[in-house]
Design a protein around this motif. Structure first.
Motif, PDB file in Angstrom:
ATOM      1  N   TYR A 104       0.837  -1.257  -0.060  1.00 24.12           N
ATOM      2  CA  TYR A 104      -0.092   0.074  -0.015  1.00 24.12           C
ATOM      3  C   TYR A 104       1.006   1.187   0.077  1.00 24.12           C
ATOM      4  O   TYR A 104       2.012   1.115   0.514  1.00 24.12           O
ATOM      5  CB  TYR A 104      -0.802   0.112   1.309  1.00 24.12           C
ATOM      6  N   SER A 105       0.390   2.275  -0.760  1.00 20.10           N
ATOM      7  CA  SER A 105       0.904   3.694  -0.587  1.00 20.10           C
ATOM      8  C   SER A 105      -0.142   4.672  -0.780  1.00 20.10           C
ATOM      9  O   SER A 105      -1.048   4.371  -1.311  1.00 20.10           O
ATOM     10  CB  SER A 105       2.091   3.669  -1.479  1.00 20.10           C
ATOM     11  N   VAL A 106       0.352   5.983  -0.306  1.00 25.34           N
ATOM     12  CA  VAL A 106      -0.740   7.143  -0.524  1.00 25.34           C
ATOM     13  C   VAL A 106       0.218   8.182  -0.970  1.00 25.34           C
ATOM     14  O   VAL A 106       1.270   8.282  -0.628  1.00 25.34           O
ATOM     15  CB  VAL A 106      -1.302   7.429   0.833  1.00 25.34           C
ATOM     16  N   ALA A 107      -0.099   8.549  -2.253  1.00 24.58           N
ATOM     17  CA  ALA A 107       0.345  10.015  -2.738  1.00 24.58           C
ATOM     18  C   ALA A 107      -0.557  11.131  -2.902  1.00 24.58           C
ATOM     19  O   ALA A 107      -1.731  10.930  -3.085  1.00 24.58           O
ATOM     20  CB  ALA A 107       0.907   9.546  -4.326  1.00 24.58           C
ATOM     21  N   TYR A 108       0.292  12.181  -2.541  1.00 27.26           N
ATOM     22  CA  TYR A 108      -0.429  13.579  -2.639  1.00 27.26           C
ATOM     23  C   TYR A 108       0.020  14.425  -3.776  1.00 27.26           C
ATOM     24  O   TYR A 108       1.435  14.497  -3.875  1.00 27.26           O
ATOM     25  CB  TYR A 108      -0.229  14.241  -1.421  1.00 27.26           C
ATOM     26  N   PHE A 109      -0.636  14.900  -4.842  1.00 30.70           N
ATOM     27  CA  PHE A 109       0.038  15.261  -6.054  1.00 30.70           C
ATOM     28  C   PHE A 109      -0.548  16.901  -5.888  1.00 30.70           C
ATOM     29  O   PHE A 109      -1.632  17.184  -5.812  1.00 30.70           O
ATOM     30  CB  PHE A 109      -0.563  14.833  -7.090  1.00 30.70           C
ATOM     31  N   PHE A 110       0.784  17.670  -5.873  1.00 33.41           N
ATOM     32  CA  PHE A 110       0.512  19.090  -5.563  1.00 33.41           C
ATOM     33  C   PHE A 110       0.659  19.595  -7.094  1.00 33.41           C
ATOM     34  O   PHE A 110       1.442  19.757  -7.951  1.00 33.41           O
ATOM     35  CB  PHE A 110       1.676  19.672  -5.087  1.00 33.41           C
ATOM     36  N   SER A 111      -0.506  20.139  -7.579  1.00 32.25           N
ATOM     37  CA  SER A 111      -0.818  20.155  -9.075  1.00 32.25           C
ATOM     38  C   SER A 111      -1.695  21.669  -9.289  1.00 32.25           C
ATOM     39  O   SER A 111      -2.525  21.672  -8.357  1.00 32.25           O
ATOM     40  CB  SER A 111      -1.526  19.183  -9.474  1.00 32.25           C
TER      41      SER A 111
END
Length: 333
Positions: free
Chosen positions: A278-285
């Motif tokens: 599992y992983s969680v990613a936050y995209f600063f877009s």
């Protein structure tokens, strides 16, 4: 198990063809030295020299780790061990239902997805599933079917961290901090919650295809299974999980905006072999209307000016026609 996506059944033709062909396309997707692991820069954000280390890591690596980042460890562990498992272990049929996402935005980038419906070979297949959730949609998620408290808290704190890092990096290349505040808004930034099921043929497919991120910055927290790799000096090298750290990587937009000073590095995830990951990613877009312009600091611009919409449209076109994103080379002067 009824929560597993039907990879083998859905992509049976690709697996059948792989048994009949002898080709590099069906070779081992891992192609790396198991002993070659990257010692990524580890930056303590409480130290006085943290800003200098952040800028240096973005120039030399495009990837780095941060500790004392302001996101409580218990929040990360609860999100990873409890809430994400609860979301992904629901029946596959339920996950695929449109109403399961309740009032989530109708954007093509949002919602639940798995595999790769356009794959024409095993090398184009990602053995993973994910939820793409835009930040405003967290509040509207049905709390009976979606855990949302930790998601909201993580997103809020990740936003503050991303803004802080972007401002530090922007100072080096003469980008005003107001640029990020005005263009990277809650309705343009999003989370990607990832699950990598155990794969019976881990050497034939990817967990996540090799790619660079179409964002300014990406923040990632991964569990202890491992499998994330980045390209360094022409070789794929593994990133050893650090339970106390968040991974930060430079996206294509920051490479362009910094006039190539910062590097957006290609990375991938290996298919899970023995244990689900599992992983969680936050995209600063930014918003689609945001203009990306190289800030050369006196040096000639490498990239022409373009909007994020133009970049995304070109990337989507390349994926449809070529099977992969060409990326920033499309916008060279």
């Amino acid at each position: 198990m009824d929560h597993e996506p039907p990879f083998l059944k859905t992509y049976s033709d690709l697996f059948r063809e792989s048994q009949q062909l002898i080709s590099p396309l069906v070779g081992d997707t891992r192609n790396y030295d198991n002993k070659f692991c990257c010692e990524l820069p580890l930056i303590d954000l409480r130290k006085l020299n943290a800003e200098r280390e952040i800028k240096e890591a973005a120039r030399k690596w495009g990837f780095f780790q941060v500790v004392n980042h302001g996101i409580p460890q218990e929040l990360l562990e609860s999100l990873m061990r409890e809430e994400m498992i609860q979301m992904f272990h629901r029946p596959f049929a339920t996950k695929c239902q449109q109403h399961f996402l309740n009032n989530l935005s109708a954007s093509a980038s949002g919602g639940y997805r798995w595999g790769n419906p356009s794959a024409t070979s095993l090398r184009q297949l990602s053995w993973s599933e994910a939820y793409h959730v835009f930040l405003p949609d967290i509040a509207s998620m049905d709390h009976h079917t979606h855990p949302r408290s930790n998601l909201k808290c993580f997103a809020t704190k990740a936003t503050l961290l991303a803004e802080r890092l972007a401002e530090i990096l922007g100072q080096e290349v003469k980008i005003k901090s107001s640029y990020f505040q005005e263009n990277c808004l809650p309705n343009t930034c999003f989370l990607r919650l990832n699950r990598y099921p155990v794969c019976p043929v881990p050497s034939k497919v990817f967990g996540l295809l090799p790619h660079s991120d179409s964002s300014f910055l990406t923040l990632v927290y991964q569990d202890q299974v491992g499998g994330l790799q980045l390209m360094k000096d022409g070789k794929w090298c593994g990133i050893k999980p650090n339970p106390q750290a968040l991974l930060v990587n430079i996206g294509d937009l920051f490479q362009a905006a910094s006039n190539g000073v910062y590097k957006s590095i290609k990375h991938k995830v290996l298919a899970a072999e023995k244990e689900e990951r599992y992983s969680v990613a936050y995209f600063f877009s930014p918003s689609y209307d945001t203009v990306i312009e190289s800030h050369g600091g006196g040096s000639p611009s490498i990239y022409r000016k373009f909007s994020f919409r133009e970049y995304k449209q070109q990337a989507d076109k390349d994926v449809r026609e070529l099977g992969d994103k060409v990326g920033l080379s499309r916008f060279l002067l």
